[in-house]
Scaffold this motif. Structure first.
Motif, PDB file in Angstrom:
ATOM      1  N   LEU A 143      -9.911  32.954  29.576  1.00 52.68           N
ATOM      2  CA  LEU A 143     -10.315  33.517  28.287  1.00 52.68           C
ATOM      3  C   LEU A 143     -11.787  33.903  28.278  1.00 52.68           C
ATOM      4  CD1 LEU A 143      -9.384  34.087  25.366  1.00 52.68           C
ATOM      5  CD2 LEU A 143     -10.054  31.765  24.794  1.00 52.68           C
ATOM      6  N   TRP A 159     -10.015  27.240  21.522  1.00 53.13           N
ATOM      7  CA  TRP A 159      -8.810  28.053  21.409  1.00 53.13           C
ATOM      8  C   TRP A 159      -7.660  27.597  22.297  1.00 53.13           C
ATOM      9  CZ3 TRP A 159      -9.851  30.613  17.213  1.00 53.13           C
ATOM     10  CH2 TRP A 159     -11.164  31.016  16.971  1.00 53.13           C
ATOM     11  N   ARG A 193      -3.755  29.042  22.001  1.00 51.74           N
ATOM     12  CA  ARG A 193      -3.150  29.781  23.108  1.00 51.74           C
ATOM     13  C   ARG A 193      -1.951  29.040  23.674  1.00 51.74           C
ATOM     14  NH1 ARG A 193      -6.671  30.983  27.417  1.00 51.74           N
ATOM     15  NH2 ARG A 193      -5.858  33.090  27.582  1.00 51.74           N
ATOM     16  N   GLU A 238       0.772  30.149  21.550  1.00 53.79           N
ATOM     17  CA  GLU A 238       1.137  31.562  21.724  1.00 53.79           C
ATOM     18  C   GLU A 238       1.758  31.814  23.080  1.00 53.79           C
ATOM     19  OE1 GLU A 238      -2.576  33.542  21.033  1.00 53.79           O
ATOM     20  OE2 GLU A 238      -2.364  33.444  18.852  1.00 53.79           O
TER      21      GLU A 238
END
Lengths: 161, 798, 420
Positions: B50, B159, B163, B166
């Motif tokens: 990321l 995050w 993630r 997701e």
């Protein structure tokens, strides 16, 4: 699934959202425009409105709310019938927007971010509206006001019932 | 000469060390391979890089700015420094930035001691902070459901949890809201988080922002002794660490097992250990005297059992039957099979306690027919009557990764699956139509589907894909027309060149299946055992590793059986409904208290290691069987370790620790079946039928004694379609009475289009609401009437 | 004093000619001829790109990347290619794109058509910031006219080529002007910048090859093709400067690239207000490092400004005279970045809130002497560590103000010391 029951958006709204989805290779691209459709219908993005958009676009509710909350012009809290946005970025600041904000505050009796008790106006300070040749610039709903001075405030307010 | 494809490599220098790695490796991974540690927060090697946290900055000779090593592909000839003063300044800056709003919670934060932020601050931080302002202030902690506690002040916005939801789980459970310095991680409207994998986010959170309410303030990591073992809930056999403190399992963590669960675990595994230390554990044998169960000594209890067995055996060994196996280890199952098969001499042994008579479950061996890794490389997944995240969540993670690479997920079930958003094709039909729909799909695949027809997308995927995997679940096998479902699924697998998997079996059912807890020659399967017991044909019914009172899918059949049988012996850890009506109850250990092995759904042999000692005088099942065998004149010796394993290998040649011994492919003859015996001659054209269905967070003898699972399970409920709800005047969340001709139950109605119109789905596994009292063999469903209950005006119903 | 005679414009005049929002006047003035030639194959994609390269045109959104080069990067044989127009003009005090959209939308439409036909895209999206309500209405009207005339949609200009253009509005986020964040927003997500590589030319909208250009950049294209690159260069080459702040005549001005900052302020924009002295100016939006009086003769071009540590950026000149308190100006500027930070990366998200807290303290009389070193430290921590240019925009002006206007900071702090 728990969460706010998705009260269906009106038929027109749903039709518009479906039309929007058809403009893109992937339907999530229609999310921002769809959120504005729902926001217009409900006044602001209520949990029901958000759930309705999620259902209309078949997206997870969490994603829809996450995206909506990122953007300044999508309102997840109630706003007045008219939203006044006074630019406070450099050119407007250098040209005295502070006095304009103060006059709006006095007239409306709310601080920036607040909504009048009668639900008529929400006052916000915002960043550059790209109208700097007309600084100080004010956006009320979709109307751009140019070279707004403190003495113009009453005239502006009058226009919005 | 080998002709392996050559992998292009690059050679770079990191801190003076030359490293050669495959092209595409990032600088971070190359450093790690060279033993050089670079601090990270947002990077997790199961997710694409990321580059958000900026902690992994390095200096690269050919590049002006510092680079995030986790995102930078290693270049040939690159010269990288992790110790350059600029890098150190950058690391200190990032840590100082992260700490300016981080609360000084360490003394009261569960993460302390296993906290990457603590560790990295200590090693790479600036030592002092120059921050003198007021820190960001949130109300905390916030409960996001019964398990997850969110502390927004501690969150460093790496995050990872977002993630994970997701990318890995596909459930989008946690998201970022707002932006900039007011960003926060949350669920929409701070509603309870909806995920079956939330324990993973707690594990990967690098600070104490996501913690488990069940583990809150219970232990520091250095207090715990981690014991490696295997989870025995769903049957996939994920590798776990049981963290033991003070003789009690206080926490379960995922243990890395590349072939099974990789580094993940589902919430049933994470939060399903409390029962082991429950105060309700049986600690002494019980014998029924004058109609009441009273404590007895092991001597007395074993003598009694042996006597009754001997009497029955002398009369006719086939007047003895053994039921159970799901909660037995491989070793237990082997000894049980020997005791009953050889010493007692009965062919009536079956672990398939939850199978209905005539059901397709009884016709085919249970289990996956390919290893999970191979399934994970599949291109098409067809799930028939199988709800993967409710039944085998970690299997879903494999599928999700494949779907992200373009695999097609095809769903055919009586309910809408949670993972439907990832599906290319979905059909939700009433239970009594599932067989016809599966047959239709098979025919469409064989004959070709017209473009635009409902089955076309599925047929296209099945026809084109290589690596097709067809899964038939319990609902498909044991529902109405299960035989036809199985036969049609076999046709689909055959036609598409794919593999047919029987996604059936929980706990160590596969071990029981492998090691002989199945009917011998002339033996009765479980439903018939029960029916014969009811008819008075059994003198002794011996139950171990199972709770038939709950599991048998017709409550009355169980009741009749246990009344009709002469003598009921039960191995149990709790005073379950079965134990409650037994003649002798023998207190048994549970699987986390045993050394040994289990067999997972792939047919893989996995290790069990005793994490804690059993309570009181409880004994292992294997030991109990051996003591009884001894009283019957048979001496069972069983070694531990390699010796013990040798006995297993003798019974199942080819098994090896950690390895898959495949379950035999589903025989072709299953594909010949057309008309199925009426397992679910449904309520014909009934307007509304009731169908029991599996769900992950059940409330049985063990899972009902796990706080976290109980909280996640919620109240007993049923799923009613909005059309039916409207017609019947059922409001969402209202209490309703479900009444079939066999019984009634009161529970909460969830109005949802996850069920088909005309079908009420009833999640089974709530002891409080016996789904199995509402249906009768041989039917899997029943016509049902739904009556909303008037609200209690001054009540305090939850 | 000689009155300044503004040179004739070749680009801005389109937006300043009344009626040029309509199709007929635009065509009569020569509009859509370049696009027609491209659609008819009279101008090949190679010729178009060659002309752009020869013109020296560089991106007008802020990054200044050579446009011809960018167009060359788009692979030709991809099954699907997109053109995306960045109309999210949000860089403070920039308003040239809005001016072009409201004044000559057809010029943009023609630029988009040429771009799409050149790179092989059949669909183009024009991403406008939502606040551009008037511009959107004007643009949609122009598109409707163009569609009706067969210039946009199926078979443009009677050719076999389709180019459909869709207008898409944002929802209020400055970061959506960053090109990869814009793509995220256009895909219906939070406007978080993406990792590069891959670059949008390879994997852009929906991971398809995408040509992303600023509104003004695309407006230059028909002009270049009509005049030819040499004549275009001889006329400047023309650049549009938004001049605002403490000037008598704020507005958009077309001037040759390389015009002196002094000339823009004092000639084009009429100079400072009576009785006022020049204090400082941002040459390229608030993301550029501010310049003091000694730099007034800097040529306003990409390289001259870069050498100084500043940048041309969006060519937005913000003039500050001696009536302004620099600490207030800087505080407001840093606050802008704090409000608009997407929150993805640590240094920008935390650095902007920390810096504004320190600046607020200083402004409200609670500053300490060590706060100035602290601000420099925060700036250093954000330099070279951020994920995208938003965070990187904060340090240059903060540090420049501490260097050139330290006395103003110290005055606030001394006041604090005095009052305590």
């Amino acid at each position: 699934m728990s969460g706010p029951a998705a009260r269906p958006l009106g038929a027109e709204a749903r039709a518009e959202i479906a039309r929007l989805a058809g403009l893109y290779e992937h339907r999530q691209s229609a999310l921002l425009p769809a959120l504005f459709v729902a926001q217009r219908e409900h006044g602001y993005l209520t949990p029901e409105a958000l759930a309705g958009v999620a259902e209309a676009l078949d997206l997870p509710l969490s994603e829809v709310v996450s995206v909506a909350s990122f953007y300044s012009l999508l309102y997840l809290q109630p706003v007045g019938r008219h939203v006044i946005q006074v630019c406070t970025n450099l050119a407007c600041m250098l040209n005295g927007c502070g006095a304009v904000v103060r006059r709006f505050r006095e007239r409306l009796g709310v601080a920036p971010g607040g909504t009048t008790a009668d639900g008529r106006f929400t006052l916000r300070t915002v960043e550059c509206l790209a109208a700097c040749e007309e600084a100080p610039a004010v956006l009320v709903d979709e109307d751009r006001w140019a070279r707004v001075g403190p003495d113009d405030v009453d005239r502006v307010l009058e226009r919005y019932p | 000469m080998t002709t392996e494809p050559t992998v292009r490599t690059v050679t770079l220098t990191i801190d003076g060390r030359r490293v050669t790695v495959p092209a595409g490796t990032t600088v971070y991974q190359a450093a790690r391979a060279a033993g050089i540690e670079i601090p990270i927060f947002c990077y997790h090697d199961r997710m694409p890089p990321l580059g958000a946290c900026r902690m992994c900055l390095v200096k690269v000779d050919r590049m002006g700015k510092l680079q995030t090593s986790c995102t930078l592909p290693a270049g040939d000839g690159m010269v990288v420094s992790t110790t350059d003063p600029e890098v150190i300044a950058g690391q200190e800056a990032i840590l100082e930035f992260l700490l300016i709003n981080h609360p000084l919670d360490c003394p009261i934060c569960d993460k302390g001691g296993e906290c990457p932020l603590q560790d990295q601050t200590f090693r790479w931080g600036p030592g002092r902070s120059r921050f003198v302002e007021a820190k960001r202030d949130f109300a905390k902690p916030v409960s996001l459901g019964p398990i997850l506690a969110l502390d927004r002040e501690r969150c460093i916005l790496c995050w990872r949890c977002v993630r994970f939801g997701e990318i890995i789980a596909g459930d989008d459970a946690l998201k970022g809201f707002e932006r900039g310095w007011v960003s926060e991680i949350n669920t929409p409207f701070t509603l309870p988080v909806e995920s079956k994998f939330i324990g993973n986010t707690i594990a990967i959170c690098p600070v104490g922002a996501l913690t488990s309410r069940t583990y809150r303030f219970r232990a520091r990591p250095w207090d715990n002794e981690p014991v490696p073992s295997t989870c025995t809930h769903c049957g996939l056999g994920c590798a776990v660490w049981f963290d033991v403190r003070g003789g009690e399992i206080v926490r379960t963590r995922a243990r890395e097992a590349p072939a099974v669960n990789d580094v993940w675990l589902c919430d049933l595994g994470f939060f399903g250990h409390d029962y082991v230390a429950s105060g309700e554990r049986l600690t002494a044998p019980m014998v029924r005297r004058d109609g009441r169960l009273t404590e007895a000594s092991w001597e007395e209890a074993l003598d009694l059992v042996a006597t009754r067995l001997r009497q029955a055996r002398d009369r006719d060994p086939r007047r003895v039957a053994f039921l159970g196996g799901r909660r037995l280890s491989n070793e237990d199952a082997l000894v049980a099979a020997r005791l009953f098969g050889e010493v007692v001499g009965t062919p009536h042994r079956d672990h398939r306690v939850d199978a209905p008579p005539g059901g397709a479950s009884l016709e085919v061996a249970w289990g996956l027919r390919a290893p999970l890794e191979e399934i994970g490389r599949g291109e098409v997944f067809l799930l028939v009557g199988c709800d993967v995240t409710e039944e085998y969540p970690i299997l879903w993670l494999r599928m999700k990764a494949a779907v992200d690479r373009g695999a097609a997920l095809l769903l055919l079930h009586a309910r809408r699956l949670e993972v439907r958003r990832h599906a290319r094709w979905e059909r939700v039909v009433r239970a009594d139509r599932l067989a016809d729909e599966t047959v239709s799909l098979a025919e469409a695949l064989e004959r070709g589907a017209a473009a635009g027809s409902p089955a076309a997308p599925a047929v296209a995927a099945l026809a084109a894909g290589r690596g097709v995997h067809v899964f038939v679940g319990r609902f498909g096998l044991d529902g109405p027309g299960g035989g036809a479902v199985l036969a049609a699924a076999a046709r689909i697998a055959a036609r598409s060149g794919g593999t047919l998997h029987i996604a059936r079996g929980k706990g160590n059912d596969l071990g029981a299946q492998r090691f002989g807890v199945l009917p011998g020659a002339g033996g009765w399967a479980a439903p018939e055992i029960l029916q014969r017991a009811a008819a008075g044909d059994l003198d002794v019914l011996y139950v171990a590793g199972s709770d038939p009172a709950t599991a048998v899918t017709d409550r009355r059949a169980w009741e009749a059986a246990r009344r009709g049988v002469g003598f009921l012996v039960v191995h149990e850890a709790f005073r379950s409904a079965t134990a409650e009506v037994a003649d002798v109850v023998l207190p048994a250990l549970v699987l986390p208290e045993k050394d040994g092995t289990v067999t997972n759904l792939e047919g893989r042999t996995l290790p069990l290691r005793a994490a804690v000692r059993g309570p009181g005088a409880a004994r292992g099942d294997r030991e109990i069987f051996s003591l009884i065998a001894a009283r019957l004149g048979a001496l069972f010796t069983y070694g531990t370790g390699d010796e013990g394993f040798a006995a297993l290998r003798a019974a199942a040649p080819g098994i090896a620790p950690g390895a898959v011994l495949p379950v035999a492919p589903v025989p072709a003859r299953s594909a010949d079946r057309t008309a199925a015996p009426p397992t679910g001659a449904s309520a014909g054209g009934a307007a509304l039928i009731l169908a029991p269905i599996d769900h992950l967070f059940t409330q049985g003898a063990t899972t009902g004694r796990c706080r976290g699972i109980t909280a996640l399970a919620g109240a007993p409920h049923c799923l009613i379609h909005p059309d039916d709800a409207a017609r019947l005047g059922v409001e969402p969340g209202a209490l309703v009475e479900l009444a079939t001709e066999h019984g009634a139950a009161v529970l909460q109605a969830r109005v949802t289009d996850a069920t088909a119109p005309g079908q009420v789905l009833l999640p089974r596994g709530f002891d409080a609401v016996a789904a199995h009292a509402l249906v009768r063999w041989p039917h899997a469903v029943a016509e049902v009437a739904v009556r909303p209950l008037a609200a209690v005006s001054a009540g305090s119903l939850p | 004093m000689a009155t300044f005679a503004m040179p004739e414009s070749i680009l801005l005049r389109w937006a300043q000619t009344p009626g040029m929002t309509e199709l007929e006047p635009y065509r009569e003035a020569g509009g859509y001829e370049a696009a027609r030639r491209v659609a008819a194959g009279e101008l090949t994609p190679e010729a178009v790109i060659e002309a752009l390269v020869a013109s020296g045109l560089r991106g007008k959104g802020g990054a200044g990347f050579p446009t011809g080069q960018k167009w060359k990067f788009i692979p030709r044989n991809a099954p699907v290619t997109y053109v995306v127009v960045n109309g999210d003009e949000g860089e403070p005090c920039t308003f040239k794109d809005r001016t072009l959209l409201e004044g000559c939308p057809h010029l943009l439409v023609e630029g988009v058509l040429i771009a799409a036909l050149t790179v092989g895209a059949r669909k183009a999206y024009i991403y406008l910031r939502r606040e551009f309500y008037r511009a959107r209405r004007t643009l949609e009207a122009a598109l409707a006219q163009a569609r009706a005339a067969g210039l946009v949609g199926r078979g443009v200009f009677g050719s076999a080529r389709d180019v459909e253009i869709v207008v898409h509005s944002g929802a209020g986020a400055y970061i959506a002007g960053e090109e990869t964040a814009l793509l995220e927003s256009l895909e219906g997500r939070r406007a978080l910048p993406r990792l590069r590589p891959p670059f949008p030319a390879q994997a852009g909208l929906y991971q398809r090859p995408t040509l992303l250009n600023n509104v003004e950049t695309l407006c230059h294209v028909p002009v270049i093709l009509t005049l030819g690159p040499q004549r275009y260069k001889d006329c400047g080459p023309p650049a549009l400067f938004s001049v605002s702040g403490h000037v008598v005549r704020p507005g958009v001005y077309e001037a040759p690239l390389g015009v002196k900052l002094r000339s823009l302020i004092f000639d084009y924009a009429g100079g400072l207000r009576p009785g006022r002295r020049f204090k400082a100016a941002f040459p390229g939006g608030s993301s550029s490092m501010l310049l003091t009086e000694e730099y007034l003769d800097v040529p306003m071009d990409y390289d001259s400004l870069r050498v100084l540590g500043s940048m041309l950026g969006s060519a937005a000149v913000i003039v500050i005279d001696d009536s302004a308190d620099m600490v207030e100006v800087i505080a407001r500027t840093v606050e802008f970045y704090r409000e608009e930070s997407c929150g993805k990366c640590t240094p920008c998200r935390e650095g902007t809130i920390w810096a504004t807290q320190v600046l607020e303290r200083i402004l409200h009389g609670r500053g300490r002497p060590e706060d100035l070193t602290l601000l420099e430290g925060i700036a250093k921590g954000m330099t070279g560590t951020c994920f995208c240019p938003l965070g990187e925009s904060v340090p240059p002006s903060l540090v420049a103000s501490l260097r050139h206007f330290r006395d103003e900071y110290e005055r606030h702090i001394a006041g604090a010391a005095r009052d305590h």
